[in-house]
Scaffold this motif. Sequence first.
Motif, short mmCIF file in Angstrom:
data_model
loop_
_atom_site.label_atom_id
_atom_site.label_comp_id
_atom_site.label_asym_id
_atom_site.label_seq_id
_atom_site.Cartn_x
_atom_site.Cartn_y
_atom_site.Cartn_z
N CYS A 229 -5.43 -2.35 8.88
CA CYS A 229 -4.82 -3.68 8.95
C CYS A 229 -5.52 -4.61 7.96
CB CYS A 229 -4.93 -4.24 10.35
SG CYS A 229 -4.20 -3.16 11.62
N ALA A 230 -4.91 -5.76 7.71
CA ALA A 230 -5.48 -6.70 6.75
C ALA A 230 -6.82 -7.25 7.22
CB ALA A 230 -4.49 -7.84 6.50
N SER A 231 -7.00 -7.38 8.54
CA SER A 231 -8.25 -7.92 9.08
C SER A 231 -9.17 -6.84 9.60
CB SER A 231 -7.92 -8.93 10.20
OG SER A 231 -7.16 -8.30 11.23
N CYS A 232 -8.96 -5.59 9.20
CA CYS A 232 -9.75 -4.48 9.72
C CYS A 232 -11.20 -4.59 9.25
CB CYS A 232 -9.14 -3.16 9.24
SG CYS A 232 -10.06 -1.71 9.84
N PRO A 233 -12.18 -4.39 10.13
CA PRO A 233 -13.59 -4.47 9.72
C PRO A 233 -13.99 -3.35 8.76
CG PRO A 233 -13.43 -3.64 11.96
CD PRO A 233 -12.06 -4.11 11.58
N TYR A 234 -13.16 -2.29 8.67
CA TYR A 234 -13.47 -1.19 7.77
C TYR A 234 -12.85 -1.40 6.39
CZ TYR A 234 -14.53 1.13 12.20
OH TYR A 234 -15.02 1.45 13.42
N ALA A 235 -12.11 -2.50 6.15
CA ALA A 235 -11.40 -2.71 4.90
C ALA A 235 -12.36 -2.63 3.71
CB ALA A 235 -10.70 -4.06 4.90
#
Length: 254
Positions: A229-235
Motif C-alpha cells: 500500500c502507499a502507506s506501507c511501512p515496508y515501502a
Amino acid sequence: MTNAHLLVGSLKSEEYLKLVEENKAALNLVYDRILEGGYELPANSFDQVNLSITEDDYAAINSDQLFLLLFQALAPNGNLTIHKLTPPTLSSQLILTGYTAPVNSEQSSTTTTTKPAHTPAVSLSLNRSQKPSKSLWNFESAPPIDPSQLLTQEDKAAPATPLSCPTTKKRRACADCSCGLKEELANQSQVNIDTSTDLKKTFNSVQDAQAKGATSSCGSCYLGDAFRCASCPYAGLPAFEPGQKVEIDMSADV
C-alpha cells in the motif's frame, strides 16, 4: 483443321501487323476477341501459334487465361512462338500452364515453347469398398459427458496469487466493491499502521511485524513494492523471505 497456323496479337504491335502481312493464309485474331469469347478456338487444331503483344498489353490482360486458351488450341507437339515479350515471370508462367521449358532467342527476340504430346495426368486409385461407419455419425449413441469430471481438484483450487481488484489491479477494495475483494480482505487480519516514533523497528517476519503493530491491510508486504500500500511501512524495501530480519526506520524526519 490440321497443319494450321494461328496469329494472335495486338493492333499496337508492329510485329503482329508484319506477321499478318507475311502470313496471309494464317488465321489472325486480336487477343481480346479470344479473351472475351468473341471467337472460340478449336481444341488441338493448330501446329503453330504466333503471339505478338506489347508489354503494356501483357500487364493489362489476364495473360494466364490467354496462355491456357492457346495451349488448348495447340495440337500435340505444336509450337508457340512469342515475339518481343520478356517479362521475368514469362518462363515460369508457361511451364505452369503446361508448356515445355521455353527457349529464348536473342537474335530474333522470340521465346519458343511446345505443347507436350501427352498431357500430364495423375492416376488415383480409390478404394470404394471402405465406407464410413454409421456409428461414427450417430450422436444419439454417444456417451453422455459428466460435467463434474471436466475439472480436477487442482482446477477448482483458488489461485496462489495475491488478491487484487480486477479493475484497478490494486489490493485495495473500491468503495462500491462488487468483485468480492472487500469480503476477502475483511476475512484477513487487518491492523492500522502505527507510525509512532516508539514503534519497534526490527522484525523477524511479517507475523512478527503484525504482532508489534506494523502491519498493513494487504498482508503481503514482503513480496515487494508492487504488492504494498502507499502507506506501507515496508515501502522502498526489496522483497524478502518470511523470517528474514528487516530494519525499518520510521523516525519523523524520514
